[in-house]
Design an enzyme around this catalytic site. Structure first.
Site, PDB file in Angstrom:
ATOM      1  N   THR A  14       0.814  -1.216   0.000  1.00 46.35           N
ATOM      2  CA  THR A  14       0.000   0.000   0.000  1.00 46.35           C
ATOM      3  C   THR A  14       0.848   1.268   0.000  1.00 46.35           C
ATOM      4  OG1 THR A  14      -0.154  -0.045   2.422  1.00 46.35           O
ATOM      5  CG2 THR A  14      -1.916  -1.145   1.187  1.00 46.35           C
ATOM      6  N   ASP A  60      -3.669  -8.198   8.615  1.00 45.03           N
ATOM      7  CA  ASP A  60      -2.364  -8.234   9.276  1.00 45.03           C
ATOM      8  C   ASP A  60      -1.620  -9.486   8.809  1.00 45.03           C
ATOM      9  OD1 ASP A  60      -0.191  -8.523  11.018  1.00 45.03           O
ATOM     10  OD2 ASP A  60      -1.338  -7.879  12.781  1.00 45.03           O
ATOM     11  N   TYR A 151      14.754  -5.105  14.593  1.00 47.18           N
ATOM     12  CA  TYR A 151      14.547  -5.103  13.137  1.00 47.18           C
ATOM     13  C   TYR A 151      15.718  -5.788  12.436  1.00 47.18           C
ATOM     14  CZ  TYR A 151      14.136  -3.188   8.392  1.00 47.18           C
ATOM     15  OH  TYR A 151      14.054  -3.039   7.028  1.00 47.18           O
ATOM     16  N   THR A 187      11.062   6.403   1.263  1.00 42.27           N
ATOM     17  CA  THR A 187       9.647   6.052   1.211  1.00 42.27           C
ATOM     18  C   THR A 187       8.828   7.091   1.976  1.00 42.27           C
ATOM     19  OG1 THR A 187       9.767   4.740   3.239  1.00 42.27           O
ATOM     20  CG2 THR A 187      10.250   3.612   1.155  1.00 42.27           C
TER      21      THR A 187
END
Length: 263
Positions: A14, A60, A151, A187
């Site tokens: 998206t 999700d 991460y 982004t």
């Protein structure tokens, strides 16, 4: 039309890199299953590329049924599945002092375990089409930044998974698995993240050479362009490979003398 006739699931499509990949896939002749958490943004992307070219699934990625639902949507909408792009990820700051078990587990669920489960679910269909998987990792997989601990761990796990499955699945099922490790990409989310960290509206302009030797960071469309090679038949039998897409070597780089910080 390098992807003509192919059907591709792109998770996290998206915004950002996923959106750019989905749009480029359609431009190259593919049909795409869009995916994300934000229904309004997903429908916006769907409107841009056309309902005849794509379908949007809002869920999700870490829920138990999401992998099966995505594969079902691809089969129901387009009759087959040729490729999976595991792009959905949770990018969030953390370090050794504030990363607890629950937080680390959630990061792993989204960034590492969910991609594996989607590959597992999609494998029967990918085996039929001799398809492929493209995992979108991060250069942080190699070691990571001080405040991207969880991460970085998750992307390191994804990279090992790519190496392992890239070897096994090509031999046993004819399915290729490869990975792109993007560097710093401009982004929509990255713009907002840095502003939330106190940087100016124009933080990405005039970056110091230590961060951007070329004078700017990468664009999502540049990552999307590179992804087409791995999703197309042009990459032949190549599997189990990880390619870093950054403007300087991550290992053994010669750091510039200018070490000024971003303003």
């Amino acid at each position: 039309m390098r992807l003509k006739g192919k059907v591709i699931i792109v998770t996290g499509s998206t915004t950002g890199i996923g959106k750019a990949i989905a749009k480029r896939c359609v431009a190259e002749g593919a049909k795409v299953v869009l995916h994300g958490l934000e229904e309004d943004l997903g429908l916006e992307v769907l409107g841009e590329i056309g309902e005849k070219n794509a379908v949007f699934h809002c869920e999700d990625i870490s829920t138990d049924r999401c992998p099966a639902n995505l594969v079902r949507v691809a089969e129901k909408s387009f009759g087959k599945l040729d490729a999976v792009v595991n792009n959905a990820a949770w990018v969030v700051t953390s370090n050794v002092n504030n990363t607890d078990r629950a937080f680390l587990q959630k990061i792993l669920d989204v960034n590492t375990i969910s991609p594996f489960l989607l590959i597992q679910e999609a494998l029967p269909q990918l085996a039929k089409t001799k398809g492929c998987v493209l995992n979108i990792g991060s250069v942080n997989a190699w070691s990571g930044e001080p405040n991207l601990l969880a991460y970085s761990i998750s992307k390191g796990g994804l990279m090992t998974m790519t190496r392992n499955l890239g070897d096994v699945l090509i031999r046993d099922h004819g399915v290729r698995v490869n990975q792109i490790n993007p560097g710093w990409v401009l982004t929509e989310r990255e713009r907002e993240r840095k502003k939330e960290h106190g940087l100016s509206e124009s933080w990405y302009e005039g970056l110091p050479p230590i961060y951007a030797p070329a004078g700017r960071i990468l664009w999502p469309e540049e990552i999307a362009a590179a992804s087409i090679y791995w999703l197309s038949d042009e990459s032949g039998p190549i599997s189990g490979q990880v390619v870093d897409l950054e403007q300087y070597p991550m290992i053994g780089r010669n750091a510039p003398k200018d070490t000024s910080t971003i303003k």
